[in-house]
Design a protein around this motif. Structure first.
Motif, PDB file in Angstrom:
ATOM      1  N   GLY A 256       0.780  -1.209   0.000  1.00 40.03           N
ATOM      2  CA  GLY A 256       0.000   0.000   0.000  1.00 40.03           C
ATOM      3  C   GLY A 256       0.823   1.276   0.000  1.00 40.03           C
ATOM      4  O   GLY A 256       0.281   2.372   0.095  1.00 40.03           O
ATOM      5  N   GLU A 257       2.147   1.170  -0.081  1.00 40.91           N
ATOM      6  CA  GLU A 257       3.021   2.328  -0.070  1.00 40.91           C
ATOM      7  C   GLU A 257       3.278   2.819  -1.492  1.00 40.91           C
ATOM      8  O   GLU A 257       3.273   2.043  -2.442  1.00 40.91           O
ATOM      9  N   PRO A 258       3.524   4.122  -1.652  1.00 45.06           N
ATOM     10  CA  PRO A 258       3.910   4.622  -2.977  1.00 45.06           C
ATOM     11  C   PRO A 258       5.181   3.931  -3.446  1.00 45.06           C
ATOM     12  O   PRO A 258       6.091   3.680  -2.655  1.00 45.06           O
ATOM     13  N   LEU A 259       5.257   3.647  -4.728  1.00 46.21           N
ATOM     14  CA  LEU A 259       6.415   2.958  -5.283  1.00 46.21           C
ATOM     15  C   LEU A 259       7.569   3.937  -5.441  1.00 46.21           C
ATOM     16  O   LEU A 259       7.438   4.975  -6.090  1.00 46.21           O
ATOM     17  N   ARG A 260       8.722   3.621  -4.824  1.00 40.68           N
ATOM     18  CA  ARG A 260       9.893   4.475  -4.887  1.00 40.68           C
ATOM     19  C   ARG A 260      11.075   3.808  -5.565  1.00 40.68           C
ATOM     20  O   ARG A 260      11.990   4.484  -6.022  1.00 40.68           O
ATOM     21  N   MET A 261      11.073   2.485  -5.602  1.00 39.65           N
ATOM     22  CA  MET A 261      12.254   1.793  -6.105  1.00 39.65           C
ATOM     23  C   MET A 261      11.849   0.436  -6.667  1.00 39.65           C
ATOM     24  O   MET A 261      10.905  -0.187  -6.183  1.00 39.65           O
ATOM     25  N   VAL A 262      12.556   0.005  -7.702  1.00 43.97           N
ATOM     26  CA  VAL A 262      12.362  -1.321  -8.283  1.00 43.97           C
ATOM     27  C   VAL A 262      13.641  -2.110  -8.091  1.00 43.97           C
ATOM     28  O   VAL A 262      14.739  -1.640  -8.448  1.00 43.97           O
ATOM     29  N   LEU A 263      13.526  -3.300  -7.509  1.00 39.99           N
ATOM     30  CA  LEU A 263      14.651  -4.215  -7.328  1.00 39.99           C
ATOM     31  C   LEU A 263      14.515  -5.332  -8.354  1.00 39.99           C
ATOM     32  O   LEU A 263      13.574  -6.123  -8.300  1.00 39.99           O
ATOM     33  N   VAL A 264      15.443  -5.396  -9.310  1.00 34.50           N
ATOM     34  CA  VAL A 264      15.426  -6.402 -10.373  1.00 34.50           C
ATOM     35  C   VAL A 264      16.380  -7.517  -9.982  1.00 34.50           C
ATOM     36  O   VAL A 264      17.576  -7.277  -9.793  1.00 34.50           O
ATOM     37  N   VAL A 265      15.864  -8.746  -9.864  1.00 31.00           N
ATOM     38  CA  VAL A 265      16.690  -9.865  -9.407  1.00 31.00           C
ATOM     39  C   VAL A 265      16.666 -10.991 -10.439  1.00 31.00           C
ATOM     40  O   VAL A 265      15.761 -11.082 -11.267  1.00 31.00           O
ATOM     41  N   GLY A 266      17.672 -11.871 -10.332  1.00 33.13           N
ATOM     42  CA  GLY A 266      17.767 -13.030 -11.207  1.00 33.13           C
ATOM     43  C   GLY A 266      19.191 -13.535 -11.212  1.00 33.13           C
ATOM     44  O   GLY A 266      20.123 -12.850 -10.759  1.00 33.13           O
TER      45      GLY A 266
ATOM     46  N   ALA B 189      15.321   8.016   1.452  1.00 32.50           N
ATOM     47  CA  ALA B 189      15.250   9.160   2.367  1.00 32.50           C
ATOM     48  C   ALA B 189      15.407  10.481   1.632  1.00 32.50           C
ATOM     49  O   ALA B 189      14.802  11.498   2.012  1.00 32.50           O
ATOM     50  N   ALA B 190      16.184  10.466   0.561  1.00 31.69           N
ATOM     51  CA  ALA B 190      16.405  11.688  -0.219  1.00 31.69           C
ATOM     52  C   ALA B 190      15.307  11.929  -1.246  1.00 31.69           C
ATOM     53  O   ALA B 190      15.352  12.923  -1.976  1.00 31.69           O
ATOM     54  N   GLY B 191      14.339  11.017  -1.324  1.00 30.35           N
ATOM     55  CA  GLY B 191      13.241  11.189  -2.266  1.00 30.35           C
ATOM     56  C   GLY B 191      13.595  10.840  -3.695  1.00 30.35           C
ATOM     57  O   GLY B 191      12.880  11.225  -4.625  1.00 30.35           O
ATOM     58  N   ARG B 192      14.707  10.099  -3.864  1.00 34.95           N
ATOM     59  CA  ARG B 192      15.101   9.709  -5.213  1.00 34.95           C
ATOM     60  C   ARG B 192      14.419   8.395  -5.584  1.00 34.95           C
ATOM     61  O   ARG B 192      14.286   7.500  -4.744  1.00 34.95           O
ATOM     62  N   ARG B 193      14.017   8.286  -6.832  1.00 30.80           N
ATOM     63  CA  ARG B 193      13.444   7.038  -7.331  1.00 30.80           C
ATOM     64  C   ARG B 193      14.498   6.322  -8.152  1.00 30.80           C
ATOM     65  O   ARG B 193      15.223   6.950  -8.920  1.00 30.80           O
ATOM     66  N   ALA B 194      14.566   5.018  -7.996  1.00 28.50           N
ATOM     67  CA  ALA B 194      15.693   4.307  -8.598  1.00 28.50           C
ATOM     68  C   ALA B 194      15.312   2.882  -8.965  1.00 28.50           C
ATOM     69  O   ALA B 194      14.375   2.301  -8.412  1.00 28.50           O
TER      70      ALA B 194
END
Length: 508
Positions: free
Chosen positions: A8-18, A81-86
């Motif tokens: 339910g949180e705003p999306l800030r980051m995508v973790l791509v795994v494999g 924390a810095a509000g950066r999306r990554a």
């Protein structure tokens, strides 16, 4: 635009795994570019000792990976924390590793790139200039723990180009269905929906593997053969007259109709100065019917608990010497099921194109005779005894005027309607209602749908006749390859979209 992550949180980051060779770096970098987000590769966080150990052919131990994962997690916290999306990539082979990167960070979305051992080996064999040697793949696969449903992963297959894999990720993130969907900018956060997932089931079913979608009280099943929609139910009550896992498809149930819906008379047409002959698949009437992909196997491209993207390639063949990439997305939304079919001309010349789908609706009556039907159409197409159109005429004063709701009775329908009255959102809605008026299902016709075929099933096998009502969204009328009416001509690189969906009501 924002639905947020599964927590339910705003999306800030995508973790791509494999595992190694899955294309994490390429897909992650492309995804970051499409989103206009920052990008970091987990390899950047390895110590020199760790790099040297892997380059020498020695897999890292859990103790080796501890400081590495801690460094990645610290960077993630600083960025958030810095509000950066990554977008950040990391092998994260074990559940414990992913927990270190995901736990306490509800705004991080997990994307898992999945591929076969053979494909991974071939990719690693062709890779040079990387410190990770190909012979360490076995060690990675030995410890791999694939993401589980409670991790809410988006799983994307890697047997496609990196660009296509990114398009699949974006389509699931944004609730879109398009390969090459519009990107999200810095002020647009992708939407993610995820609930419990059953993966594709390898079985001896005559329709191949299947994917069950679940969202709240809704469920649907999609099959590998033809990318067909087998089931859709709410509170366990079926809204489609579909087919069982042990049954073959009959009557076109749930099938996708590409690259034409309905019929081509005699299978013969002219296009681009050529005379072309399609196989006759409705032999008794001398027609080519319902396209060329009904019996093709569609591969999974991406999936979540409540959505799946399937794709296939329509290769040049006798009667249709054109090359198309075709994808279908099924998604359970809060108010029902949405379907989107995208076809892209990947060939070098224009291609004739039409599309439709063939679901049969039911509201729980033994026969459709007592069900109440609404079709917001001003015109019908009169047809000959082969099902080919003779001309368009008004429904006024005919038994085929269903603009006001009324029971079907014993009326036999195998009729194409057009002149659809649409609401402000561009949708036209066909409604099938239980005689009690207490519940029913709306089939909405969206982008790309100019016609709808309604069929009472009178020509089916005895036990299937009038058991469900086929309501078929179509981009063009029957015989469009011959008469050209509303036929789409796909130029090289162009994409056509057909959208439709089901909204149940009264089942709560």
């Amino acid at each position: 635009m924002v639905d947020g992550t599964a927590a339910g949180e705003p999306l800030r980051m995508v973790l791509v795994v494999g595992v190694a060779g899955s294309g994490k770096s390429t897909v992650g970098r492309l995804l970051a570019e499409r989103l206009s987000w920052e990008y970091r590769d987990a390899d950047e966080f390895h110590s020199e000792a760790g790099r040297a150990r892997m380059a020498a052919g020695h897999p890292l131990t859990d103790s080796d990976r501890g400081p590495w994962l801690a460094a990645i997690a610290e960077w993630m916290d600083q960025a958030i924390a810095a509000g950066r999306r990554a977008v950040v990539t990391c092998s994260a082979l074990k559940r414990a590793y992913r927990d270190k990167l995901l736990a306490g960070r509800p705004g991080v979305l997990l994307v898992y790139l999945h591929g076969s051992r053979e494909l991974l080996e071939s990719r690693l064999a062709g890779r040079s200039g990387h410190f990770f040697p190909a012979d360490l793949l076995d060690s990675q696969l030995a410890v791999l723990q694939e993401p589980e449903p409670d991790e809410h992963p988006l799983t994307v297959e890697i047997d496609q180009s990196p660009e296509a894999a990114v398009a699949a990720v974006l389509s699931l993130m944004r609730g879109e269905a398009a390969p090459g969907a519009a990107t999200a900018g810095r002020d647009e956060e992708p939407a993610v929906r995820a609930v419990a997932r059953d993966g594709p089931a390898a079985s001896s079913s005559p329709t191949g593997a299947s994917w069950r979608l679940v969202r709240g009280d809704q469920s649907a099943v999609v099959v590998e053969l033809g990318g067909a929609l087998r089931e859709y139910a709410v509170h366990g009550r079926p809204l489609l007259d579909g087919f069982s896992a042990a049954s073959a498809v009959t009557g076109g149930r749930g099938q996708l109709l590409v690259p034409w819906p309905n019929r081509v008379g005699g299978g013969h047409y002219r296009f681009g100065g050529r005379s072309l002959q399609l196989p006759l698949t409705e032999v008794e009437k001398g027609n080519a019917i319902h396209g060329l992909l009904r019996w093709a196997l569609w591969r999974p491209l991406a999936r979540t608990d409540d959505s799946v993207v399937l794709g296939t390639t329509l290769c040049p063949q006798p009667g249709y010497p054109f090359l198309l990439d075709v994808r279908v997305t099924y998604r359970l939304e809060p108010d029902g099921l949405t379907t989107a079919v995208h076809a892209t001309n990947t060939g070098t010349e224009p291609a004739p194109y039409g599309v439709g789908q063939h679901p049969y609706l039911t509201v729980g009556t033994e026969l459709v005779d007592s069900a109440v039907l609404t079709v917001p159409a001003r015109y019908l197409l009169r047809a000959d005894d082969r099902g080919l159109p003779l001309g368009r005429e008004s429904v006024d004063g005919t038994p085929y005027d269903f603009r006001a709701a009324r029971p079907l009775g014993d009326l036999r329908l195998d009729t194409a309607f057009t002149g659809l009255d649409r609401t402000a959102d561009g949708r036209a809605t066909v409604r099938l209602e239980h005689p009690s008026g207490h519940h029913g299902v709306d089939l909405w016709l969206g982008e790309g749908t100019r016609y709808v075929q309604v069929y009472t099933g009178d020509t089916l096998a005895g036990s299937e006749r009038r058991r469900g009502l086929a309501v078929e969204p179509m981009s063009c009328p029957p015989d469009a390859f011959r008469n050209g009416t509303d036929l789409t001509v796909l130029e090289p690189g162009a994409t056509h979209v057909l959208r439709w969906g089901l909204n149940p009501w009264g089942y709560a």
